[in-house]
Design a protein around this motif. Structure first.
Motif, PDB file in Angstrom:
ATOM      1  N   GLU A   1       0.798  -1.227   0.000  1.00 54.60           N
ATOM      2  CA  GLU A   1       0.000   0.000   0.000  1.00 54.60           C
ATOM      3  C   GLU A   1       0.832   1.279   0.000  1.00 54.60           C
ATOM      4  N   PRO A   2       1.999   1.339   0.667  1.00 54.01           N
ATOM      5  CA  PRO A   2       2.786   2.581   0.571  1.00 54.01           C
ATOM      6  C   PRO A   2       3.249   2.898  -0.847  1.00 54.01           C
ATOM      7  N   ILE A   3       3.254   1.905  -1.722  1.00 56.05           N
ATOM      8  CA  ILE A   3       3.700   2.105  -3.100  1.00 56.05           C
ATOM      9  C   ILE A   3       2.512   2.192  -4.053  1.00 56.05           C
ATOM     10  N   THR A   4       1.508   1.346  -3.872  1.00 57.26           N
ATOM     11  CA  THR A   4       0.324   1.355  -4.723  1.00 57.26           C
ATOM     12  C   THR A   4      -0.831   0.669  -4.000  1.00 57.26           C
ATOM     13  N   THR A   5      -2.038   1.131  -4.299  1.00 57.32           N
ATOM     14  CA  THR A   5      -3.237   0.476  -3.761  1.00 57.32           C
ATOM     15  C   THR A   5      -3.828  -0.485  -4.783  1.00 57.32           C
ATOM     16  N   GLY A   6      -3.152  -0.670  -5.903  1.00 61.10           N
ATOM     17  CA  GLY A   6      -3.669  -1.540  -6.947  1.00 61.10           C
ATOM     18  C   GLY A   6      -3.285  -2.994  -6.800  1.00 61.10           C
ATOM     19  N   VAL A   7      -2.593  -3.355  -5.715  1.00 61.85           N
ATOM     20  CA  VAL A   7      -2.170  -4.737  -5.490  1.00 61.85           C
ATOM     21  C   VAL A   7      -2.774  -5.225  -4.181  1.00 61.85           C
ATOM     22  N   ARG A   8      -3.482  -6.328  -4.224  1.00 55.90           N
ATOM     23  CA  ARG A   8      -4.136  -6.871  -3.024  1.00 55.90           C
ATOM     24  C   ARG A   8      -3.116  -7.549  -2.114  1.00 55.90           C
ATOM     25  N   ASP A   9      -3.289  -7.332  -0.827  1.00 61.62           N
ATOM     26  CA  ASP A   9      -2.432  -7.954   0.180  1.00 61.62           C
ATOM     27  C   ASP A   9      -3.322  -8.783   1.096  1.00 61.62           C
ATOM     28  N   PRO A  10      -3.109 -10.104   1.156  1.00 60.18           N
ATOM     29  CA  PRO A  10      -3.962 -10.936   2.014  1.00 60.18           C
ATOM     30  C   PRO A  10      -3.702 -10.741   3.498  1.00 60.18           C
ATOM     31  N   GLY A  11      -2.603 -10.061   3.842  1.00 61.20           N
ATOM     32  CA  GLY A  11      -2.249  -9.897   5.245  1.00 61.20           C
ATOM     33  C   GLY A  11      -1.562 -11.141   5.786  1.00 61.20           C
ATOM     34  N   PRO A  12      -0.824 -11.000   6.868  1.00 58.13           N
ATOM     35  CA  PRO A  12      -0.089 -12.151   7.410  1.00 58.13           C
ATOM     36  C   PRO A  12      -1.030 -13.230   7.936  1.00 58.13           C
ATOM     37  N   HIS A  13      -0.761 -14.454   7.562  1.00 58.14           N
ATOM     38  CA  HIS A  13      -1.525 -15.612   8.033  1.00 58.14           C
ATOM     39  C   HIS A  13      -0.670 -16.857   7.786  1.00 58.14           C
ATOM     40  N   PRO A  14      -0.879 -17.915   8.579  1.00 57.69           N
ATOM     41  CA  PRO A  14      -0.055 -19.117   8.416  1.00 57.69           C
ATOM     42  C   PRO A  14      -0.313 -19.789   7.069  1.00 57.69           C
ATOM     43  N   VAL A  15       0.774 -20.181   6.414  1.00 60.00           N
ATOM     44  CA  VAL A  15       0.703 -20.933   5.161  1.00 60.00           C
ATOM     45  C   VAL A  15       1.586 -22.171   5.329  1.00 60.00           C
ATOM     46  N   THR A  16       0.988 -23.351   5.198  1.00 55.97           N
ATOM     47  CA  THR A  16       1.717 -24.606   5.348  1.00 55.97           C
ATOM     48  C   THR A  16       1.764 -25.314   4.002  1.00 55.97           C
ATOM     49  N   LEU A  17       2.973 -25.674   3.590  1.00 56.87           N
ATOM     50  CA  LEU A  17       3.170 -26.306   2.286  1.00 56.87           C
ATOM     51  C   LEU A  17       3.643 -27.745   2.470  1.00 56.87           C
ATOM     52  N   ARG A  18       3.021 -28.635   1.703  1.00 60.40           N
ATOM     53  CA  ARG A  18       3.528 -29.997   1.588  1.00 60.40           C
ATOM     54  C   ARG A  18       4.443 -30.073   0.367  1.00 60.40           C
TER      55      ARG A  18
ATOM     56  N   SER B   1      15.219   6.570  -7.808  1.00 57.66           N
ATOM     57  CA  SER B   1      15.691   7.176  -6.561  1.00 57.66           C
ATOM     58  C   SER B   1      14.698   6.965  -5.424  1.00 57.66           C
ATOM     59  N   THR B   2      13.752   6.024  -5.588  1.00 62.30           N
ATOM     60  CA  THR B   2      12.713   5.822  -4.560  1.00 62.30           C
ATOM     61  C   THR B   2      13.273   5.178  -3.298  1.00 62.30           C
ATOM     62  N   GLY B   3      14.218   4.252  -3.442  1.00 64.86           N
ATOM     63  CA  GLY B   3      14.857   3.636  -2.288  1.00 64.86           C
ATOM     64  C   GLY B   3      13.983   2.701  -1.486  1.00 64.86           C
ATOM     65  N   ARG B   4      12.923   2.141  -2.104  1.00 60.70           N
ATOM     66  CA  ARG B   4      12.081   1.212  -1.358  1.00 60.70           C
ATOM     67  C   ARG B   4      11.422   0.218  -2.311  1.00 60.70           C
ATOM     68  N   ILE B   5      11.108  -0.942  -1.751  1.00 64.53           N
ATOM     69  CA  ILE B   5      10.451  -2.017  -2.484  1.00 64.53           C
ATOM     70  C   ILE B   5       9.506  -2.713  -1.510  1.00 64.53           C
ATOM     71  N   GLY B   6       8.318  -3.040  -1.957  1.00 63.32           N
ATOM     72  CA  GLY B   6       7.313  -3.614  -1.064  1.00 63.32           C
ATOM     73  C   GLY B   6       6.951  -5.030  -1.441  1.00 63.32           C
ATOM     74  N   ALA B   7       6.456  -5.779  -0.461  1.00 67.34           N
ATOM     75  CA  ALA B   7       6.028  -7.164  -0.686  1.00 67.34           C
ATOM     76  C   ALA B   7       4.738  -7.431   0.067  1.00 67.34           C
ATOM     77  N   THR B   8       3.848  -8.201  -0.566  1.00 67.35           N
ATOM     78  CA  THR B   8       2.636  -8.639   0.114  1.00 67.35           C
ATOM     79  C   THR B   8       2.965  -9.869   0.958  1.00 67.35           C
ATOM     80  N   ALA B   9       2.030 -10.252   1.806  1.00 69.17           N
ATOM     81  CA  ALA B   9       2.217 -11.461   2.611  1.00 69.17           C
ATOM     82  C   ALA B   9       2.102 -12.700   1.716  1.00 69.17           C
ATOM     83  N   TRP B  10       2.692 -13.785   2.172  1.00 71.37           N
ATOM     84  CA  TRP B  10       2.595 -15.052   1.453  1.00 71.37           C
ATOM     85  C   TRP B  10       1.154 -15.547   1.448  1.00 71.37           C
ATOM     86  N   ARG B  11       0.773 -16.145   0.341  1.00 75.39           N
ATOM     87  CA  ARG B  11      -0.512 -16.846   0.264  1.00 75.39           C
ATOM     88  C   ARG B  11      -0.280 -18.176  -0.447  1.00 75.39           C
ATOM     89  N   LYS B  12      -1.120 -19.132  -0.182  1.00 78.26           N
ATOM     90  CA  LYS B  12      -0.942 -20.445  -0.803  1.00 78.26           C
ATOM     91  C   LYS B  12      -1.443 -20.408  -2.234  1.00 78.26           C
TER      92      LYS B  12
END
Length: 248
Positions: free
Chosen positions: A140-157, A208-219
């Motif tokens: 969101e600090p960079i763009t509101t056009g990308v959905r972020d599921p928010g932090p939540h547990p993700v378990t992978l087999r 010259s922005t000096g920042r990069i953002g990431a959404t939370a992991w989702r399965k």
């Protein structure tokens, strides 16, 4: 209107015919002069084209009609011959200076692999030296056009994948410093987990922005055993807004 006497008209006609015959003869001599190949020897004479045969053609210069253009590499999610985790970048979408990419994390080991929250990112140059760049939790600090599921547990087999969106802007406002143009991205999937490095197609141009953002992991959606793996990110992958929509 005065008329030309008949005797004089005959004389004029005879002179015109003589000139026409002389011109034709001279033209024929010019065409056949030189070495006999028809190019002439006077000023502006043409140069004969070389004979083209299948043996003289270069196959690399053949026009490739109907050939499919090669696109950026797609994540394979292939665990064949691998252990641990496989981290791959998806294609980079661009719109009005906004960049968006999907990271694919595939569990290729035994047991389960668990992540909960945001990956930590570090932009590197071609020598592996890190840039002074802030890794943001969320897009969101960079763009509101990308959905972020928010932090939540993700378990992978084994064979399952998780995705996280990565966004940045190519804005160069501070001309007193060189723009940041990274070639690789170091990703820490979760605290205590080994970091992995990927090389996104086209690099990471932060300006010259000096920042990069990431959404939370989702399965990510799973594929059935033996089924063909997807050639690209799922439909829920983050994408930049359409050019007609102003980016936030």
């Amino acid at each position: 209107m005065s008329r030309i006497p008949s005797g004089r008209a005959v004389a004029v006609l005879g002179a015109a015919v003589a000139l026409l015959v002389a011109g034709c003869g001279q033209d024929g001599q010019d065409r056949h002069a030189g070495d006999g190949r028809g190019e002439g020897s006077g000023a502006g004479a043409g140069v004969p084209s070389p004979l083209v045969t299948p043996e003289t053609l270069d196959p690399d210069t053949f026009p490739q009609y109907g050939a499919e253009p090669s696109g950026p590499p797609q994540p394979s999610r292939d665990c064949a011959g691998r252990t641990g985790t496989l981290l791959e970048p998806g294609p980079v979408d661009s719109a009005m200076g906004l960049r968006a990419m999907t990271l694919w994390l595939t569990h290729c080991g035994t047991g389960t692999y668990r992540v909960d929250g945001y990956p930590t990112l570090q932009v590197l140059d071609e020598d592996g030296t890190p840039f002074d760049v802030h890794s943001l939790r969320g897009a969101e600090p960079i763009t509101t056009g990308v959905r972020d599921p928010g932090p939540h547990p993700v378990t992978l087999r084994h064979g399952e994948s998780a995705t996280a969106g990565v966004v940045w802007r190519n804005t160069y406002a501070n001309t007193t410093e060189d723009p940041v143009n990274g070639t690789r991205l170091q990703v820490l999937p979760a605290p205590g987990r080994p970091a992995r490095t990927v090389a996104p197609d086209g690099g990471i141009d932060l300006g010259s922005t000096g920042r990069i953002g990431a959404t939370a992991w989702r399965k990510a959606p799973t594929t059935e055993p033996g089924a063909a793996r997807p050639t690209g990110p799922p439909t829920s992958r983050p994408t930049a807004p359409a050019p007609s929509t102003p980016a936030s």
